[in-house]
Design an enzyme around this catalytic site. Structure first.
Site, PDB file in Angstrom:
ATOM      1  N   GLN A 243       2.643  -5.012  -9.846  1.00 40.85           N
ATOM      2  CA  GLN A 243       1.750  -4.047  -9.214  1.00 40.85           C
ATOM      3  C   GLN A 243       0.754  -4.744  -8.283  1.00 40.85           C
ATOM      4  O   GLN A 243       0.407  -4.238  -7.226  1.00 40.85           O
ATOM      5  CB  GLN A 243       0.998  -3.240 -10.287  1.00 40.85           C
ATOM      6  N   ALA A 264      -1.574   2.403  -6.860  1.00 41.81           N
ATOM      7  CA  ALA A 264      -2.608   2.051  -7.839  1.00 41.81           C
ATOM      8  C   ALA A 264      -2.947   0.576  -7.740  1.00 41.81           C
ATOM      9  O   ALA A 264      -2.096  -0.250  -7.415  1.00 41.81           O
ATOM     10  CB  ALA A 264      -2.108   2.370  -9.235  1.00 41.81           C
ATOM     11  N   SER A 269      -2.162   1.253 -12.835  1.00 37.65           N
ATOM     12  CA  SER A 269      -0.931   1.995 -12.574  1.00 37.65           C
ATOM     13  C   SER A 269      -0.342   2.534 -13.870  1.00 37.65           C
ATOM     14  O   SER A 269      -0.182   1.810 -14.850  1.00 37.65           O
ATOM     15  CB  SER A 269       0.101   1.089 -11.898  1.00 37.65           C
ATOM     16  N   HIS A 271       2.594   3.185 -14.261  1.00 37.35           N
ATOM     17  CA  HIS A 271       3.903   2.568 -14.484  1.00 37.35           C
ATOM     18  C   HIS A 271       3.831   1.435 -15.505  1.00 37.35           C
ATOM     19  O   HIS A 271       4.826   1.132 -16.163  1.00 37.35           O
ATOM     20  CB  HIS A 271       4.481   2.076 -13.146  1.00 37.35           C
ATOM     21  N   ASP A 278       9.850   7.138 -11.773  1.00 35.96           N
ATOM     22  CA  ASP A 278      10.098   7.718 -10.447  1.00 35.96           C
ATOM     23  C   ASP A 278      11.576   8.066 -10.371  1.00 35.96           C
ATOM     24  O   ASP A 278      12.427   7.245 -10.705  1.00 35.96           O
ATOM     25  CB  ASP A 278       9.750   6.709  -9.344  1.00 35.96           C
ATOM     26  N   GLU A 324       3.206  13.366  -5.483  1.00 37.00           N
ATOM     27  CA  GLU A 324       4.428  12.570  -5.710  1.00 37.00           C
ATOM     28  C   GLU A 324       5.319  13.423  -6.574  1.00 37.00           C
ATOM     29  O   GLU A 324       5.241  13.369  -7.791  1.00 37.00           O
ATOM     30  CB  GLU A 324       4.104  11.267  -6.454  1.00 37.00           C
ATOM     31  N   HIS A 327       7.461  11.638  -9.404  1.00 35.85           N
ATOM     32  CA  HIS A 327       6.877  10.804 -10.470  1.00 35.85           C
ATOM     33  C   HIS A 327       6.635  11.666 -11.715  1.00 35.85           C
ATOM     34  O   HIS A 327       5.792  12.548 -11.699  1.00 35.85           O
ATOM     35  CB  HIS A 327       5.572  10.185  -9.953  1.00 35.85           C
TER      36      HIS A 327
HETATM   37 ZN   LIG Z   1       5.521   6.537  -9.608  1.00 34.85          ZN
END
Ligand SMILES: [Zn+2]
Length: 357
Positions: A243, A264, A269, A271, A278, A324, A327
């Site tokens: 990231q 982010a 993030s 994630h 995603d 998004e 996501h």
């Molecule tokens: Zn994402």
């Protein structure tokens, strides 16, 4: 049907007595009963007689200054009835305001005890109200056109503060409900211990937490069956360093302010939780992740598998991210259903249903 006159009169009397009986019961003041000698002893006029006054007199904390207020305080059998009166009347709270205090959480009441008089009448009924944020609520209310309920939620989420200020490192990184956003970060070295690898849209292997992996499999089978298209992950778990590289590159090309709206900062993030995925429909061209039709299906069905659309269009001002639609975030089926049915963001859900104030 025609009634005989005597039946009519009879019915009229029955009805009248019922109204009289319940009517007087309803309007009868419960405070009428008070020992007259008690009033005489303190030289108090009978018009102030109330259950609260009686309690105050019998428990020896009567103070003449508050005579008017006692009559406005509804008596209740709260264990801290006396404490609330003796603590807050001297701070300047009126009788009506004392009534509000019994509706506050223990936490809020404790915080209020340490403060001078606070005007809480706009907030005391709001369940996620936090006494300590009162000044921020009032300021945010004056600057915006929101209801008091929304103001409380938005300020609790910290929307009144610039992003990446007053940040907190989460203490529950493994929780299915962990909230990671521009005010809540993960520990730098956090990585989930139960990663599984799903087949990705680019032939890659996509790591994610086991529970999200299993839910994704279920979702993939169903979308194929019900809507006849495929959804494959492009990316899910990403570690801190990944990231960091990603964000630094975005900043180099777009600048910090712009990069912050779609990427982010490292540690912030979702994630990194391993619960965010995603998605892409592999049948669409390389720069389109989902068609509008694909998104419509996902938006209305993801909750059945425990996922939410994490950054929808109408919540951009809350999540701090541009829409998004690809996501998704695993939160479990019950929570996902509540979020879907009430059109909430994860931030709002956590504040309204999880955090205790
Ligand atoms: Zn994402």
């Amino acid at each position: 049907m025609k009634l005989k006159p005597w039946v009519k009169i009879f019915l009229f009397f029955i009805l009248a007595s019922i109204i009289l009986f319940f009517g007087t019961k309803y309007f009868k003041k419960e405070n009428a009963q008070i020992d007259k000698s008690l009033l005489d002893k303190y030289n108090i006029s009978e018009k102030y007689a109330s259950k609260t006054l009686e309690y105050v007199l019998k428990n020896n904390f009567y103070d003449e200054k508050y005579l008017e207020e006692y009559s406005k305080i509804e008596f209740n059998d709260n264990a801290n009835f006396k404490e609330i009166l003796t603590t807050f009347l001297p701070k300047g709270y009126k009788g009506e305001e004392i009534n509000y205090l019994f509706k506050l959480s223990t936490n809020n009441l404790e915080k209020l005890k340490d403060k001078d008089y606070q005007d809480i009448h706009n907030y005391y009924q709001i369940k996620n109200f936090d006494v300590n944020a009162l000044d921020r609520y009032n300021e945010y209310y004056n600057q915006n056109e929101y209801s008091y309920e929304d103001v409380v939620t938005y300020v609790n989420i910290k929307l009144d503060l610039p992003v990446y200020t007053d940040t907190v490192e989460v203490t529950d990184p493994d929780s299915i409900l962990v909230l990671v956003n521009k005010y809540n970060s993960l520990p730098k070295n956090y990585s989930p211990s139960d990663l599984e690898y799903a087949k990705g849209a680019y032939g890659n292997n996509v790591p994610m937490r086991k529970i999200a992996y299993e839910a994704l499999e279920e979702l993939q089978k169903t979308v194929k069956k019900e809507a006849n298209f495929e959804l494959l992950p492009t990316t899910a778990y990403r570690d801190y360093n990944f990231q960091n590289t990603l964000y630094s590159n975005y900043v180099k090309s777009d600048g910090v302010a712009s990069a912050d709206t779609y990427s982010a900062r490292p540690g912030y993030s979702e994630h990194q939780t391993g619960l965010a995925i995603d998605l892409k429909n592999p049948a669409t061209s390389s720069n389109i992740r989902l068609t509008e039709e694909n998104y419509n299906w996902l938006k209305n069905n993801a909750y059945r598998f425990g996922f939410i659309i994490r950054f929808p269009k109408d919540k951009e001002f809350i999540t701090g991210y541009q829409e998004e639609n690809w996501h998704i975030r695993y939160v479990g089926k019950d929570v996902a259903k509540t979020i879907y049915e009430n059109n909430l963001s994860l931030e709002e859900y956590i504040d309204l249903y999880v955090t205790e104030y």
